[in-house]
Design a protein around this motif. Structure first.
Motif, mmCIF file in Angstrom:
data_model
loop_
_atom_site.group_PDB
_atom_site.id
_atom_site.type_symbol
_atom_site.label_atom_id
_atom_site.label_comp_id
_atom_site.label_asym_id
_atom_site.label_seq_id
_atom_site.Cartn_x
_atom_site.Cartn_y
_atom_site.Cartn_z
ATOM 1 N N TYR A 112 0.833 -1.203 0.000
ATOM 2 C CA TYR A 112 0.000 0.000 0.000
ATOM 3 C C TYR A 112 0.873 1.261 0.000
ATOM 4 O O TYR A 112 2.038 1.221 0.379
ATOM 5 N N ARG A 113 0.271 2.345 -0.388
ATOM 6 C CA ARG A 113 0.990 3.616 -0.444
ATOM 7 C C ARG A 113 1.316 4.140 0.950
ATOM 8 O O ARG A 113 0.758 3.678 1.958
ATOM 9 N N ALA A 115 0.672 6.132 3.810
ATOM 10 C CA ALA A 115 -0.663 6.577 4.203
ATOM 11 C C ALA A 115 -0.630 7.236 5.571
ATOM 12 O O ALA A 115 -0.360 6.585 6.577
ATOM 13 N N MET A 120 -5.494 1.654 5.252
ATOM 14 C CA MET A 120 -5.626 0.876 4.017
ATOM 15 C C MET A 120 -6.264 -0.479 4.323
ATOM 16 O O MET A 120 -5.799 -1.213 5.202
ATOM 17 N N THR A 121 -7.353 -0.781 3.635
ATOM 18 C CA THR A 121 -7.993 -2.096 3.737
ATOM 19 C C THR A 121 -7.803 -2.841 2.420
ATOM 20 O O THR A 121 -7.368 -2.277 1.415
ATOM 21 N N GLU A 122 -8.163 -4.135 2.434
ATOM 22 C CA GLU A 122 -8.006 -4.936 1.228
ATOM 23 C C GLU A 122 -8.836 -4.377 0.068
ATOM 24 O O GLU A 122 -8.383 -4.384 -1.084
ATOM 25 N N LYS A 124 -10.380 -1.136 -0.122
ATOM 26 C CA LYS A 124 -10.259 0.293 -0.394
ATOM 27 C C LYS A 124 -8.826 0.809 -0.282
ATOM 28 O O LYS A 124 -8.592 2.000 -0.419
ATOM 29 N N GLY A 125 -7.892 -0.065 -0.056
ATOM 30 C CA GLY A 125 -6.500 0.354 0.010
ATOM 31 C C GLY A 125 -5.961 0.729 -1.359
ATOM 32 O O GLY A 125 -6.362 0.149 -2.379
ATOM 33 N N GLU A 126 -5.053 1.687 -1.377
ATOM 34 C CA GLU A 126 -4.454 2.147 -2.633
ATOM 35 C C GLU A 126 -3.004 1.678 -2.695
ATOM 36 O O GLU A 126 -2.244 1.864 -1.738
ATOM 37 N N ASN A 221 -5.075 -8.838 4.710
ATOM 38 C CA ASN A 221 -4.136 -8.088 5.549
ATOM 39 C C ASN A 221 -3.943 -8.826 6.872
ATOM 40 O O ASN A 221 -4.918 -9.082 7.593
ATOM 41 N N ARG A 272 2.994 3.138 7.256
ATOM 42 C CA ARG A 272 2.214 1.936 6.947
ATOM 43 C C ARG A 272 0.991 1.935 7.856
ATOM 44 O O ARG A 272 1.073 1.580 9.021
ATOM 45 N N VAL A 274 -2.288 0.176 7.986
ATOM 46 C CA VAL A 274 -3.015 -0.948 7.405
ATOM 47 C C VAL A 274 -3.852 -1.613 8.492
ATOM 48 O O VAL A 274 -3.393 -1.764 9.630
#
Length: 307
Positions: A112-113, A115, A120-122, A124-126, A221, A272, A274
């Motif tokens: 994930y970026r 953040a 970040m979720t599975e 809606k994570g980018e 995740n 991170r 997440v």
């Protein structure tokens, strides 16, 4: 359920050794793929196929540690150690008569970026960009390219795994030396970059949970539901270790330190953030949801229960 045949590739590392021990303690038969004393060695396709054929579970953890300097040589090894081994396992899964019902492949929450605005979720994570993200996306792409009907595939997007002898070790050393302040640098100011983590016991428990939930596939995740900011991480470490004096580490200090220990500052300054939405939605309960409890279990022998 015990008495299963489990194959673990890349079992000589910190997480692999722990999983081998826990599964065997649970009554499972564990075969390993790797180098050295493994039951099957890389590039021996017949031996790999033999241990996989008829197994119930395949877990792949193989890959060179990213805790190194990102030289051209190391970057190439990080890529190849993941992609080539995953491809080798995929060929074996495709060719055996009785493939495992489920194939877990390690991945990373670093996919994930950076953040600092939202978790970040599975779903809606980018995804981010840069070397580490490229490694993660290529690894998952290779993994899911080896689809076989009847084999459930789960990519374990693990956060930084904490345990006895883990990536926690250098942070403990810094703290005891009085350098346990926040790591200040990168895109997020003041040590506010997020730190997603998971206790190694909950890595094992999440895999056991996913084995019982056949409806869950694709990316998951694997991380605590309570990530912390870097400054909270270091404050918790100081509290657990009983260290009062500390100084913060600024960018130039981080660069010097990373060079000295042959690592990269990205491991400390990337945010991170997440969360394990799929696990939580399915009803998984973490044994160590909070950082304080996790660190006390790992660092205080009198309270240790699972490591």
């Amino acid at each position: 359920m015990t008495g299963r045949r489990i194959v673990i590739a890349g079992a000589s590392g910190f997480v692999g050794e722990y999983l081998v021990r826990r599964f065997r303690e649970a009554g499972d038969t564990v075969a390993t793929i790797g180098r050295g004393a493994a039951d099957a060695r890389w590039s021996d396709s017949d031996a790999i196929a033999a241990v996989i054929d008829g197994s119930d579970v395949l877990i792949n953890l193989a890959g060179k540690s990213v805790n190194c300097r990102y030289t051209r040589k190391n970057k190439a090894a990080i890529f190849s150690s993941r992609l080539l081994t995953t491809a080798e396992l995929g060929d074996a899964v495709a060719g055996v008569q009785h493939p495992p019902a489920v194939w877990f492949n390690a991945s990373t929450a670093t996919i994930y970026r950076h953040a600092d605005d939202r978790p970040m979720t599975e779903k809606k994570g980018e995804l981010g960009y840069g070397f580490s993200v490229n490694v993660a996306t290529a690894w998952e792409r290779e993994f899911f390219a080896h689809h076989r009907d009847g084999v459930r595939q789960v990519a374990l997007r693990m956060a930084i795994v904490l345990g006895d002898g883990s990536a926690l070790t250098p942070l403990v050393r810094l703290t005891r030396l009085g350098l346990g302040g926040p790591q200040i640098g990168g895109k997020t100011a003041g040590g506010r970059q997020h730190f997603s983590w998971v206790h190694i016991a909950d890595v094992f428990r999440s895999i056991e949970f996913l084995l019982d939930h056949a409806e869950i596939a694709d990316a998951v995740n694997v991380c605590s539901p309570h990530p912390v900011e870097n400054r909270e991480l270091m404050a918790t470490l100081r509290r657990v270790l009983g260290v009062r004096f500390f100084i913060p580490l600024f960018s130039w200090m981080l660069e010097l330190g990373a060079f000295a220990i042959r690592s990269e500052t990205e491991l400390l300054v990337k945010s991170r953030w997440v969360v394990p939405k799929r696990l939580l939605d399915a009803g998984f309960e973490f044994e160590f949801p909070t950082l304080d409890g996790a660190l006390r279990d790992i660092l205080e022998p009198s309270t240790r229960t699972t490591v």
